[in-house]
Scaffold this motif. Structure first.
Motif, PDB file in Angstrom:
ATOM      1  N   UNK A  88       0.794  -1.216   0.000  1.00  0.00           N
ATOM      2  CA  UNK A  88       0.000   0.000   0.000  1.00  0.00           C
ATOM      3  C   UNK A  88       0.830   1.271   0.000  1.00  0.00           C
ATOM      4  N   UNK A  89       2.138   1.165   0.086  1.00  0.00           N
ATOM      5  CA  UNK A  89       2.967   2.356  -0.058  1.00  0.00           C
ATOM      6  C   UNK A  89       3.343   2.613  -1.508  1.00  0.00           C
ATOM      7  N   UNK A  90       3.115   1.630  -2.387  1.00  0.00           N
ATOM      8  CA  UNK A  90       3.470   1.787  -3.808  1.00  0.00           C
ATOM      9  C   UNK A  90       2.241   1.916  -4.691  1.00  0.00           C
ATOM     10  N   UNK A  91       1.091   1.374  -4.268  1.00  0.00           N
ATOM     11  CA  UNK A  91      -0.158   1.510  -5.016  1.00  0.00           C
ATOM     12  C   UNK A  91      -1.275   1.700  -3.999  1.00  0.00           C
ATOM     13  N   UNK A  92      -1.871   2.897  -3.972  1.00  0.00           N
ATOM     14  CA  UNK A  92      -2.805   3.191  -2.883  1.00  0.00           C
ATOM     15  C   UNK A  92      -3.947   4.085  -3.347  1.00  0.00           C
ATOM     16  N   UNK A  93      -5.028   4.029  -2.554  1.00  0.00           N
ATOM     17  CA  UNK A  93      -6.211   4.830  -2.827  1.00  0.00           C
ATOM     18  C   UNK A  93      -6.065   6.230  -2.240  1.00  0.00           C
ATOM     19  N   UNK A  94      -6.765   7.173  -2.871  1.00  0.00           N
ATOM     20  CA  UNK A  94      -6.754   8.554  -2.413  1.00  0.00           C
ATOM     21  C   UNK A  94      -8.190   9.009  -2.134  1.00  0.00           C
ATOM     22  N   UNK A  95      -8.356  10.132  -1.461  1.00  0.00           N
ATOM     23  CA  UNK A  95      -9.694  10.731  -1.357  1.00  0.00           C
ATOM     24  C   UNK A  95     -10.218  11.124  -2.738  1.00  0.00           C
ATOM     25  N   UNK A  96     -11.522  11.374  -2.832  1.00  0.00           N
ATOM     26  CA  UNK A  96     -12.133  11.793  -4.085  1.00  0.00           C
ATOM     27  C   UNK A  96     -11.848  13.277  -4.288  1.00  0.00           C
ATOM     28  N   UNK A  97     -10.629  13.580  -4.705  1.00  0.00           N
ATOM     29  CA  UNK A  97     -10.188  14.973  -4.836  1.00  0.00           C
ATOM     30  C   UNK A  97      -9.119  15.033  -5.918  1.00  0.00           C
ATOM     31  N   UNK A  98      -9.563  15.190  -7.165  1.00  0.00           N
ATOM     32  CA  UNK A  98      -8.622  15.130  -8.294  1.00  0.00           C
ATOM     33  C   UNK A  98      -7.550  16.207  -8.210  1.00  0.00           C
ATOM     34  N   UNK A  99      -7.915  17.409  -7.789  1.00  0.00           N
ATOM     35  CA  UNK A  99      -6.913  18.463  -7.655  1.00  0.00           C
ATOM     36  C   UNK A  99      -5.848  18.080  -6.635  1.00  0.00           C
ATOM     37  N   UNK A 101      -5.009  14.980  -5.834  1.00  0.00           N
ATOM     38  CA  UNK A 101      -4.222  13.874  -6.395  1.00  0.00           C
ATOM     39  C   UNK A 101      -3.100  14.416  -7.264  1.00  0.00           C
ATOM     40  N   UNK A 102      -3.439  15.336  -8.163  1.00  0.00           N
ATOM     41  CA  UNK A 102      -2.422  15.888  -9.057  1.00  0.00           C
ATOM     42  C   UNK A 102      -1.424  16.742  -8.279  1.00  0.00           C
ATOM     43  N   UNK A 103      -1.918  17.540  -7.334  1.00  0.00           N
ATOM     44  CA  UNK A 103      -1.018  18.368  -6.544  1.00  0.00           C
ATOM     45  C   UNK A 103      -0.010  17.539  -5.760  1.00  0.00           C
ATOM     46  N   UNK A 104      -0.471  16.441  -5.167  1.00  0.00           N
ATOM     47  CA  UNK A 104       0.438  15.558  -4.444  1.00  0.00           C
ATOM     48  C   UNK A 104       1.459  14.937  -5.396  1.00  0.00           C
ATOM     49  N   UNK A 105       1.006  14.563  -6.599  1.00  0.00           N
ATOM     50  CA  UNK A 105       1.923  13.978  -7.579  1.00  0.00           C
ATOM     51  C   UNK A 105       2.991  14.980  -7.998  1.00  0.00           C
ATOM     52  N   UNK A 106       2.621  16.251  -8.117  1.00  0.00           N
ATOM     53  CA  UNK A 106       3.604  17.287  -8.462  1.00  0.00           C
ATOM     54  C   UNK A 106       4.699  17.342  -7.406  1.00  0.00           C
ATOM     55  N   UNK A 107       4.297  17.377  -6.141  1.00  0.00           N
ATOM     56  CA  UNK A 107       5.295  17.415  -5.069  1.00  0.00           C
ATOM     57  C   UNK A 107       6.183  16.193  -5.058  1.00  0.00           C
ATOM     58  N   UNK A 108       5.608  15.021  -5.292  1.00  0.00           N
ATOM     59  CA  UNK A 108       6.410  13.799  -5.329  1.00  0.00           C
ATOM     60  C   UNK A 108       7.391  13.817  -6.494  1.00  0.00           C
ATOM     61  N   UNK A 109       6.903  14.230  -7.674  1.00  0.00           N
ATOM     62  CA  UNK A 109       7.775  14.259  -8.844  1.00  0.00           C
ATOM     63  C   UNK A 109       8.910  15.258  -8.666  1.00  0.00           C
ATOM     64  N   UNK A 110       8.643  16.372  -8.014  1.00  0.00           N
ATOM     65  CA  UNK A 110       9.691  17.369  -7.761  1.00  0.00           C
ATOM     66  C   UNK A 110      10.768  16.826  -6.835  1.00  0.00           C
ATOM     67  N   UNK A 111      10.420  15.790  -6.086  1.00  0.00           N
ATOM     68  CA  UNK A 111      11.352  15.263  -5.085  1.00  0.00           C
ATOM     69  C   UNK A 111      11.833  13.854  -5.415  1.00  0.00           C
ATOM     70  N   UNK A 112      11.874  13.520  -6.695  1.00  0.00           N
ATOM     71  CA  UNK A 112      12.546  12.302  -7.123  1.00  0.00           C
ATOM     72  C   UNK A 112      11.686  11.087  -7.350  1.00  0.00           C
ATOM     73  N   UNK A 113      10.371  11.170  -7.105  1.00  0.00           N
ATOM     74  CA  UNK A 113       9.503  10.040  -7.364  1.00  0.00           C
ATOM     75  C   UNK A 113       8.982  10.093  -8.802  1.00  0.00           C
TER      76      UNK A 113
END
Length: 374
Positions: A88-99, A101-113
């Motif tokens: 569940x740390x590599x494939x996990x569910x999120x709240x129903x909040x598309x903005x 989801x994308x915002x979190x992905x931006x932060x992760x991508x900026x930090x090497x994920x």
């Protein structure tokens, strides 16, 4: 040449050093699948699932998240089994909040994920549009190349499934118009695997548009061979990114299509062949970057073209394709380029969907209107 977009990649535009270092690990992780090699019936859904699993095996920085993608395996079961395999740390569910989801992905991508996120349905992605346009597309340019955003936004899109309101839409033009985004859309099972692996490898953000009506289409595909092809491309630093494909050769006219419209174009070409007319079908594959060379070579050869897409015709990807071909092939054209698209109305209710979607008859009517000499 492709339209100018802000990217962080080298000449081939897609293979990161981290991915290159992971090539050996990828090969090792795939050894347990050796018994599965050889052509087998594979769905597009399975190919996409295999692409994510192989990428996650190859690189620990790849992770998958979105609404219901974890234990459920996604609405279309594209992520089925990934949580069980990777935790569940590599494939996990999120709240129903598309903005979010994308915002979190931006932060992760900026930090090497390398996040791979799912929007669940095309029209569900609009709450995240501000994040995509203002941050995902602009971050690399805003930081003068200092920050990369290696992330993939998977969008099940287009129609053909009888979905109710907000569950079917063709939103590719919004993303194609936004400089800084790559936009891929596979039409075959093999390309589903091939192009998703390339999207995950990219150091630039990719909108990965998945034709939902093709999820359960089947081809005889050798996943083992596709894994070997990908590993070889990583080692050489090459890929098929940004390349269109000749899906069916022909001589009389060119049908240009992408994503969900490719099978329809192929069906129209088969019907035309029974009437003695040879139609070439071009699968665009990559909307951005766009392969002018392959598309225009076909049109220069045939002298006639029809562009096919499910999206609205006005101010669309099909409009851009017509403009690009006309600019480059004007003196080779025997007739104006025609389009067969969805109508300029909101996406219709399920029972009216078949009137809206481009079909074989509409395509053949457009071909007949290409100023043929009797």
């Amino acid at each position: 040449m492709s339209p100018t977009i802000t990217t962080s990649s080298e000449a081939n535009g897609n293979v990161s050093s981290a991915t290159a270092r992971a090539a050996a690990k990828a090969a090792t992780a795939s050894e347990h699948k050796a018994a599965q090699t050889g052509p087998q019936p594979v769905t597009l859904a399975k190919a996409l699932n295999a692409a994510m699993a192989d990428a996650m095996h190859a690189d620990d920085s790849v992770l998958v998240f979105g609404e219901d993608v974890g234990m459920l395996g996604g609405v279309f079961r594209i992520t089925d089994g990934l949580t069980k395999t990777f935790g569940q740390t590599r494939c996990f569910d999120t709240p129903l909040a598309e903005s979010g989801i994308v915002g979190m992905a931006v932060g992760m991508a900026m930090n090497g994920m390398r996040p791979v996120i799912e929007m669940q349905f095309d029209a569900f992605a609009y709450p995240a549009f501000e994040q995509i346009v203002s941050h995902v597309a602009k971050m690399h340019n805003r930081t003068k190349g200092a920050v990369k955003l290696p992330m993939v936004i998977r969008v099940p899109y287009a129609g053909g499934i009888g979905g109710v309101e907000h569950h079917c839409d063709s939103s590719e033009a919004y993303y194609a118009h936004t400089a800084g985004l790559k936009v891929f859309t596979p039409a075959t099972v093999a390309d589903g695997y091939r192009m998703l692996r390339e999207a995950i490898d990219s150091d630039d953000p990719v909108m990965f548009m998945e034709p939902k009506k093709l999820y359960w289409s089947k081809d005889q595909v050798d996943l083992g061979a596709l894994r070997a092809e990908h590993a070889a491309n990583v080692e050489r630093g090459t890929s098929s990114e940004g390349r269109a494909a000749v899906a069916r050769p022909g001589t009389d006219a060119t049908l240009i299509a992408y994503g969900p419209s490719v099978p329809t174009a192929l069906a129209a070409a088969a019907a035309a062949a029974e009437e003695g007319r040879s139609l070439e079908v071009i699968d665009v594959r990559s909307i951005v970057p766009f392969d002018d060379e392959t598309v225009c070579a076909s049109v220069r050869k045939t002298g006639r073209a029809v562009v096919i897409a499910e999206a609205h015709g006005f101010a669309s990807v099909s409009s851009e394709i017509v403009a690009r071909v006309q600019e480059r092939c004007f003196h080779h054209l025997a007739a104006p380029i025609r389009r067969v698209t969805g109508f300029d109305v909101p996406y219709p209710a399920p029972k009216l969907e078949h009137y809206y979607l481009p079909g074989v008859d509409r395509i053949l009517d457009a071909v007949d209107d290409l100023q043929w000499e009797d």
